[in-house]
Design an enzyme around this catalytic site. Structure first.
Site, mmCIF file in Angstrom:
data_model
loop_
_atom_site.group_PDB
_atom_site.id
_atom_site.type_symbol
_atom_site.label_atom_id
_atom_site.label_comp_id
_atom_site.label_asym_id
_atom_site.label_seq_id
_atom_site.Cartn_x
_atom_site.Cartn_y
_atom_site.Cartn_z
ATOM 1 N N TRP A 1 -3.248 5.524 -3.702
ATOM 2 C CA TRP A 1 -2.516 6.636 -3.096
ATOM 3 C C TRP A 1 -2.956 6.943 -1.670
ATOM 4 O O TRP A 1 -2.253 7.626 -0.937
ATOM 5 C CB TRP A 1 -2.708 7.904 -3.941
ATOM 6 C CG TRP A 1 -4.150 8.170 -4.292
ATOM 7 C CD1 TRP A 1 -4.770 7.857 -5.467
ATOM 8 C CD2 TRP A 1 -5.149 8.755 -3.457
ATOM 9 N NE1 TRP A 1 -6.102 8.203 -5.407
ATOM 10 C CE2 TRP A 1 -6.354 8.759 -4.193
ATOM 11 C CE3 TRP A 1 -5.141 9.294 -2.167
ATOM 12 C CZ2 TRP A 1 -7.554 9.273 -3.672
ATOM 13 C CZ3 TRP A 1 -6.338 9.795 -1.646
ATOM 14 C CH2 TRP A 1 -7.513 9.785 -2.395
ATOM 15 N N ASN A 2 -4.124 6.479 -1.230
ATOM 16 C CA ASN A 2 -4.683 7.044 0.008
ATOM 17 C C ASN A 2 -3.969 6.576 1.276
ATOM 18 O O ASN A 2 -3.975 7.279 2.279
ATOM 19 C CB ASN A 2 -6.194 6.795 0.098
ATOM 20 C CG ASN A 2 -6.581 5.338 0.007
ATOM 21 O OD1 ASN A 2 -5.832 4.519 -0.514
ATOM 22 N ND2 ASN A 2 -7.755 5.009 0.506
ATOM 23 N N HIS B 1 2.718 1.299 -8.125
ATOM 24 C CA HIS B 1 2.041 2.210 -7.205
ATOM 25 C C HIS B 1 1.261 3.255 -7.998
ATOM 26 O O HIS B 1 1.399 3.389 -9.212
ATOM 27 C CB HIS B 1 3.064 2.887 -6.295
ATOM 28 C CG HIS B 1 2.560 3.114 -4.903
ATOM 29 N ND1 HIS B 1 1.278 3.515 -4.629
ATOM 30 C CD2 HIS B 1 3.179 3.019 -3.701
ATOM 31 C CE1 HIS B 1 1.119 3.641 -3.325
ATOM 32 N NE2 HIS B 1 2.264 3.338 -2.733
ATOM 33 N N GLY C 1 -8.274 -0.093 -5.337
ATOM 34 C CA GLY C 1 -8.529 1.152 -6.048
ATOM 35 C C GLY C 1 -10.000 1.333 -6.362
ATOM 36 O O GLY C 1 -10.872 0.826 -5.652
ATOM 37 N N SER C 2 -10.253 2.023 -7.440
ATOM 38 C CA SER C 2 -11.617 2.380 -7.804
ATOM 39 C C SER C 2 -12.341 1.209 -8.462
ATOM 40 O O SER C 2 -11.721 0.256 -8.962
ATOM 41 C CB SER C 2 -11.613 3.568 -8.759
ATOM 42 O OG SER C 2 -11.089 3.189 -10.016
ATOM 43 N N GLU D 1 -9.876 -5.014 -4.136
ATOM 44 C CA GLU D 1 -10.416 -4.248 -3.014
ATOM 45 C C GLU D 1 -10.831 -2.891 -3.571
ATOM 46 O O GLU D 1 -9.992 -2.039 -3.873
ATOM 47 C CB GLU D 1 -9.367 -4.092 -1.915
ATOM 48 C CG GLU D 1 -8.866 -5.404 -1.337
ATOM 49 C CD GLU D 1 -9.919 -6.156 -0.545
ATOM 50 O OE1 GLU D 1 -11.018 -5.593 -0.307
ATOM 51 O OE2 GLU D 1 -9.665 -7.311 -0.181
ATOM 52 N N CYS E 1 -11.773 3.575 1.721
ATOM 53 C CA CYS E 1 -12.854 2.759 1.163
ATOM 54 C C CYS E 1 -13.796 2.270 2.242
ATOM 55 O O CYS E 1 -15.004 2.152 2.020
ATOM 56 C CB CYS E 1 -12.278 1.597 0.364
ATOM 57 S SG CYS E 1 -11.140 0.552 1.300
ATOM 58 N N GLU F 1 -7.901 -9.763 1.725
ATOM 59 C CA GLU F 1 -6.532 -9.484 2.150
ATOM 60 C C GLU F 1 -6.446 -9.776 3.641
ATOM 61 O O GLU F 1 -7.466 -9.820 4.334
ATOM 62 C CB GLU F 1 -6.175 -8.014 1.909
ATOM 63 C CG GLU F 1 -6.033 -7.619 0.454
ATOM 64 C CD GLU F 1 -5.610 -6.168 0.319
ATOM 65 O OE1 GLU F 1 -4.697 -5.907 -0.459
ATOM 66 O OE2 GLU F 1 -6.213 -5.300 0.991
#
Length: 341
Positions: free
Chosen positions: A15-16, A40, A91-92, A113, A147, A321
């Site tokens: 979401w960030n 998403h 994500g986390s 990532e 991140c 990426e």
């Protein structure tokens, strides 16, 4: 060696940065000839639909990019489906481990990532004023919800007082409020739960003896706002030492010399980015080779560029990426050898 697409990929995005994170995964892989199933974050239904429309309007063939609203259980079924050839998640750490477990059982390639606790290293010959300005933006941009944001400021003792004063001055000048208004630099966190989790991490450090140089508490009223905060005196028994602080909190550390700086920078389970601030380029190169990270920036904050690879080591993830390295992650490098050659 001929490069060819491998087929449908599942992207699980955060979401960030709800548009950019999708674009950086989907764009290169569509160019490679892979097709995209995009799940998403649940907080982003409108941008999820908008991205599907953007790719359609850009001329992507029907079905080449498909937005999917799905539960975690449904995502697990998609990863296991034999038609899906790979999975990319941003994500986390927890989400990455769950996805990698399912992908591993089904022999699927993954790119992960995940989190970071990036060191921002300031040596004795750095331009303190300029570096403090860079540090403020590197830590507090996007309300600290990145991140690869600078999270640990590792500062040589010879300039620690000057840098700490300059950084606190920068942080104290941050305007907090509705981020759609241009005068406000710092917006709310993603949710009340995120704000409360960050507050618990900071309070744990305070209770165990950390010093608050700026901020240090939630902002009362509407919205999940938290004061821009600078902590010092953080020690290993505090959660803030080992956990990622995903919000507007900077942690300052004082070190004596290069060796101690490198040791502290590497004393983390994460290894995403890092930045080195010095006028000595020989030192910068020497330190960069010692850092356990996927990316190092010299005299600028760690950032993301379409032409350069992005990714980490240790618990910050697997694979890359962007750039040619990211383009090659979900590709079949097919060897065609002719007899006698």
């Amino acid at each position: 060696v001929r490069k060819s697409s491998i087929g449908p990929l599942l992207g699980i995005m955060p979401w960030n940065f709800p548009y950019y994170q999708v674009a950086r995964f989907a764009g290169p892989n569509l160019m490679n000839g892979n097709t995209i199933l995009l799940k998403h974050a649940p907080q982003c239904p409108e941008s999820a639909l908008a991205m599907e429309e953007i790719f359609r309007e850009a001329g992507a063939p029907q079905g080449a990019y498909v937005n999917i609203f799905a539960t975690n259980e449904q995502v697990a079924d998609m990863i296991a489906d034999r038609r899906v050839q790979g999975v990319s998640l941003t994500g986390s750490e927890r989400a990455g481990a769950a996805v990698a477990e399912i992908a591993g059982r089904n022999l699927k390639k993954v790119v992960l990532e995940l989190g970071g606790s990036d060191p921002f290293m300031v040596f004795e010959d750095a331009d303190v004023s300029r570096t403090a300005k860079l540090g403020m933006r590197a830590r507090f941009g996007n309300t600290g919800q990145a991140c690869n944001a600078a999270k640990r400021f590792i500062v040589d003792s010879s300039v620690y007082e000057d840098f700490s004063k300059a950084l606190v001055e920068q942080v104290s000048g941050i305007t907090v409020g509705d981020p759609s208004q241009p005068e406000n630099f710092l917006g709310p966190l993603s949710s009340a739960a995120a704000r409360d989790g960050l507050a618990a991490q900071v309070q744990d450090a305070i209770d165990k003896g950390a010093q608050v140089l700026a901020g240090g508490k939630p902002i009362q009223g509407d919205g999940a706002f938290y004061e821009p905060t600078v902590l010092a005196g953080v020690t290993p028994e505090m959660r803030a030492f080992s956990e990622e602080l995903f919000g507007p909190v900077a942690v300052l550390y004082k070190v004596d010399g290069e060796e101690e700086a490198v040791a502290l920078a590497n004393n983390t389970d994460y290894g995403l980015g890092a930045s080195i601030h010095t006028q000595d380029m020989e030192r910068a190169q020497r330190v960069s080779l010692q850092l356990q990270s996927g990316m190092v920036a010299i005299n600028e904050p760690s950032a993301s560029y379409p032409e350069l690879p992005f990714g980490g080591v240790k618990r910050s993830g697997i694979g890359r990426e962007l750039g040619k390295y990211g383009m090659d992650e979900f590709i079949n490098h097919k060897l065609v050898k002719i007899a006698g050659r």
